[in-house]
Enzyme design. Structure first.
Site, PDB file in Angstrom:
ATOM      1  N   SER A   5       0.105  -1.265  -0.374  1.00 34.76           N
ATOM      2  CA  SER A   5      -0.260  -0.262   0.053  1.00 34.76           C
ATOM      3  C   SER A   5       1.176   1.117   0.231  1.00 34.76           C
ATOM      4  CB  SER A   5      -1.005   0.377   0.799  1.00 34.76           C
ATOM      5  OG  SER A   5      -1.671   1.144   1.453  1.00 34.76           O
ATOM      6  N   ASP A  29      -9.979  -3.060  -5.171  1.00 39.32           N
ATOM      7  CA  ASP A  29     -10.110  -2.249  -4.619  1.00 39.32           C
ATOM      8  C   ASP A  29     -10.633  -1.056  -3.956  1.00 39.32           C
ATOM      9  OD1 ASP A  29      -8.091  -0.465  -2.527  1.00 39.32           O
ATOM     10  OD2 ASP A  29      -6.249  -1.323  -3.641  1.00 39.32           O
ATOM     11  N   HIS A  50      -8.161  -4.949  -1.083  1.00 41.71           N
ATOM     12  CA  HIS A  50      -6.492  -4.130  -0.717  1.00 41.71           C
ATOM     13  C   HIS A  50      -6.247  -4.440   0.503  1.00 41.71           C
ATOM     14  CE1 HIS A  50      -4.253  -0.640  -1.144  1.00 41.71           C
ATOM     15  NE2 HIS A  50      -4.133  -0.784   0.542  1.00 41.71           N
TER      16      HIS A  50
END
Ligand SMILES: *[C@@H]1O[C@H](CO)[C@@H](O)[C@H](O)[C@H]1NC(C)=O
Length: 340
Positions: free
Chosen positions: A136, A260, A316
């Site tokens: 991330s 996501d 995610h």
């Protein structure tokens, strides 16, 4: 000192605001992983060291994620792995879980990159260069390090759901994670209060430093910190070193999460983004001006066949362990580290 005061200000400011809707943001940016590592390959030659950089709300020494993951990557790549922590004191390079977790919000991206550089430079095992894997926002830090430092150099950069071209909309905050809720409320409060490109927010909130408002590029380039600079999109501030460093990568591996809901637009993870002037129309990497005009070395890398694209089903950081193992085997395991 200044930073601590800043955080206190933010949290007390946040408390003064009523923040509806935040309870819906249950999605964690934190990678949970507890599986036991597999047995090591003791007679193999050691592979190139690996550096890991965690995401927003997480911390490098997290026993429920980064630590077992570090062991898994070390076993798989047969390599030394350093999971970087970002402490507030520039001279403190590890053992600061609480700071490391809140600095993912309240230490600016430039400061995070500088601290990342201090940490990797102080580790003698990394002096010959290393492979890097980010999760991330950790990828945004690694990307910044490559452009601005890259000494010791990153060889292969594996970006797991990385915020590469910025976000247009603040990432969903991991409200449900213990201890993180107040940070999330602080983030939301200051942004809605002061505006994402105000210097107050730019100087205090990491996520604001990669907020790329495609409908307001002038504002973003004039007042945004960090991302417009490493992208070489601020007139008069282009830096050819940033480009040279990035195109010196041996491999750039970009992994996107197909569903996501945290990184908006998710195509940012593949160096796509919203088209200039739009918050709805997307542009793929190869059609984008940052690629076609090669602002920071992306086109050079691609033409040298050094960019690989992958995607994972789901949200995610919800990729499968086997997928990461496959990526590490494919990109980090060099011939010299394979047992014959
Ligand atoms: C360009 O970036 C390099 C690496 O961060 C830095 O050393 C140099 O001072 C920068 N050049 C300019 C003109 O800002």
């Amino acid at each position: 000192m200044a930073l601590k005061a800043g955080v206190a200000t933010l949290i007390s400011m946040a408390a003064a605001f009523d923040l509806p809707g935040l309870a819906d943001f249950g999605m964690a940016a934190i990678l949970e992983f507890t599986e036991e590592p597999m047995a090591g390959r003791s007679n193999a030659k050691a592979g190139l060291p690996v550096v890991m950089m965690h995401g927003m709300g997480d911390f490098g020494n997290n026993p429920m994620g980064m630590v077992p993951l570090r062991k898994l990557i070390a076993e798989t790549a047969n390599a030394y792995v350093h999971s970087v922590e970002l402490c507030s004191d520039p001279t403190k390079l590890s053992d600061c879980d609480t700071q490391d977790q809140s600095n993912g919000f309240f230490m600016t991206m430039d400061e995070q990159v500088d601290q990342f550089a201090r940490v990797v430079r102080a580790d003698a095992k990394l002096s010959g260069g290393f492979n890097a894997v980010g999760f991330s926002q950790g990828n945004t830090v690694i990307r910044g390090y490559i452009h601005k430092y890259n000494n010791p150099p990153v060889k292969t950069f594996l970006s797991m759901h990385g915020v590469m071209m910025g976000v247009n909309g603040l990432p969903q905050c991991p409200m449900s994670v213990p201890g993180v809720g107040p940070l999330c409320r602080a983030v939301d409060a200051i942004v809605s209060h002061a505006g994402v490109y105000s210097s107050f927010v730019q100087n205090r909130l990491a996520q604001a430093n990669y907020y790329r408002d495609a409908e307001n590029l002038v504002e973003y380039r004039t007042h945004g910190h960090f991302l417009p600079y490493i992208n070489n999109e601020v007139q008069g501030h282009q830096n050819s070193t940033y480009k040279q460093n990035f195109q010196s990568l041996e491999k750039l591996v970009l992994v996107m999460a197909e569903d996501d809901t945290m990184v908006h637009p998710k195509e940012s993870e593949h160096f796509g983004y919203f088209k200039d002037g739009s918050r709805t129309e997307l542009v793929t990497m190869r059609d984008a001006p940052w690629y076609k005009e090669d602002w920071f070395g992306l086109k050079s890398l691609d033409e040298a066949k050094k960019i690989e694209f992958h995607s994972t089903p789901g949200n995610h950081l919800r990729f499968k362990k086997d997928f990461l193992v496959e990526m590490v085997q494919r990109y980090f395991v060099t011939e010299s580290s394979v047992v014959v």
